[in-house]
Design a protein around this motif. Structure first.
Motif, short mmCIF file in Angstrom:
data_model
loop_
_atom_site.label_atom_id
_atom_site.label_comp_id
_atom_site.label_asym_id
_atom_site.label_seq_id
_atom_site.Cartn_x
_atom_site.Cartn_y
_atom_site.Cartn_z
N LEU A 171 0.80 -1.22 0.00
CA LEU A 171 0.00 0.00 0.00
C LEU A 171 0.84 1.27 0.00
O LEU A 171 0.30 2.36 0.11
N LEU A 172 2.16 1.11 -0.09
CA LEU A 172 3.05 2.26 0.00
C LEU A 172 3.87 2.43 -1.27
O LEU A 172 4.16 1.44 -1.96
N PRO A 173 4.28 3.66 -1.59
CA PRO A 173 5.18 3.86 -2.72
C PRO A 173 6.50 3.14 -2.47
O PRO A 173 6.99 3.11 -1.33
N PRO A 174 7.09 2.52 -3.50
CA PRO A 174 8.34 1.77 -3.29
C PRO A 174 9.45 2.56 -2.64
O PRO A 174 10.23 2.01 -1.85
N SER A 175 9.54 3.85 -2.91
CA SER A 175 10.64 4.65 -2.36
C SER A 175 10.48 4.91 -0.86
O SER A 175 11.44 5.28 -0.20
N LYS A 176 9.30 4.70 -0.31
CA LYS A 176 9.06 5.03 1.10
C LYS A 176 8.72 3.80 1.94
O LYS A 176 8.32 3.94 3.09
N ARG A 177 8.88 2.62 1.37
CA ARG A 177 8.49 1.41 2.12
C ARG A 177 9.33 1.20 3.36
O ARG A 177 8.82 0.83 4.41
N ALA A 178 10.64 1.45 3.26
CA ALA A 178 11.51 1.22 4.42
C ALA A 178 11.12 2.13 5.58
O ALA A 178 11.16 1.73 6.75
N LEU A 179 10.74 3.37 5.27
CA LEU A 179 10.35 4.31 6.32
C LEU A 179 9.06 3.90 7.02
O LEU A 179 8.83 4.25 8.17
N ALA A 180 8.21 3.17 6.33
CA ALA A 180 6.95 2.71 6.93
C ALA A 180 7.12 1.36 7.62
O ALA A 180 6.42 1.07 8.58
N ILE A 181 8.04 0.54 7.13
CA ILE A 181 8.22 -0.80 7.68
C ILE A 181 9.03 -0.76 8.97
O ILE A 181 8.80 -1.56 9.88
N TYR A 182 9.94 0.18 9.10
CA TYR A 182 10.75 0.28 10.31
C TYR A 182 9.89 0.44 11.57
O TYR A 182 10.08 -0.28 12.55
N PRO A 183 8.90 1.36 11.59
CA PRO A 183 8.06 1.46 12.79
C PRO A 183 7.24 0.20 13.08
O PRO A 183 6.94 -0.09 14.23
#
Length: 198
Positions: A171-183
């Motif tokens: 559900l997230l843009p590929p460039s921002k997945r790491a920033l959402a998965i870390y939390p």
């Protein structure tokens, strides 16, 4: 609780009148059993995702809060049993606050990063994905061996994080997945620590 319509009218076939299914007319037992079947189906998706990723995502998009509420209750009870006598009520209520506040923060983070996830849908998925750590907490009441408990907690953390990441990353843009998965990983790491020190 998922929003459901009171009546569904399938299209008439062969000139026969459509049949109306009234959910308000069913017994309380039938309603509870239907909801429990839905909860069991979503728990099965978390533990053993057998279908395609598209089918899994479609099922998880049909959110409800009964499953996360039941899992939170079981986790609260299991962590309360291991708490010191004067802190039982504090641990019990703290689990509820941490669960819902933590899920809200993780969801808000995903939305701010441009994710196309609804608030309750994300809270639902994060709650259901807590199930492996709930199993580790209940098993920890019976198993007092530190090594075995550590293995159970680490396995529960990995399983919970992986199950929720499968949903969140789609559900997230590929460039921002790491920033959402870390939390997400951090959210379950806090739970793993609480289960381990119970």
């Amino acid at each position: 609780m998922a929003a459901t319509s009171g009546a569904r009218s399938p299209a008439a076939v062969g000139g026969s009148p459509p049949q109306e299914i009234q959910e308000l007319d069913e017994t309380v037992v039938a309603t509870v059993l239907r909801d429990l079947r839905n909860v069991a189906g979503k728990l099965r998706l978390v533990l053993l995702p057998t279908g395609s990723p598209e089918q899994t995502l479609k099922e998880l998009r049909n959110w409800d809060l009964w499953g996360p509420l039941l899992l939170c209750l079981v986790l609260s009870l299991s962590l309360s049993f291991g708490a010191p006598a004067g802190q039982v009520s504090l641990v019990f209520s703290g689990v509820f606050v941490l669960m819902w506040a933590g899920a809200a923060v993780v969801t808000l983070n995903a939305q701010l990063l441009g994710g196309s996830v609804s608030f309750f849908q994300s809270v639902c998925v994060l709650g259901y994905c807590l199930f492996p750590l709930v199993i580790a907490a209940v098993a920890g009441l019976l198993i007092r061996n530190g090594v075995v408990r550590s293995v159970l907690v680490v396995a529960g953390w990995v399983w919970a994080t992986r199950a929720s990441v499968v949903f969140m990353q789609s559900l997230l843009p590929p460039s921002k997945r790491a920033l959402a998965i870390y939390p997400v990983g951090l959210f379950y790491l806090v739970w793993a620590w609480m289960v381990y020190v119970e």
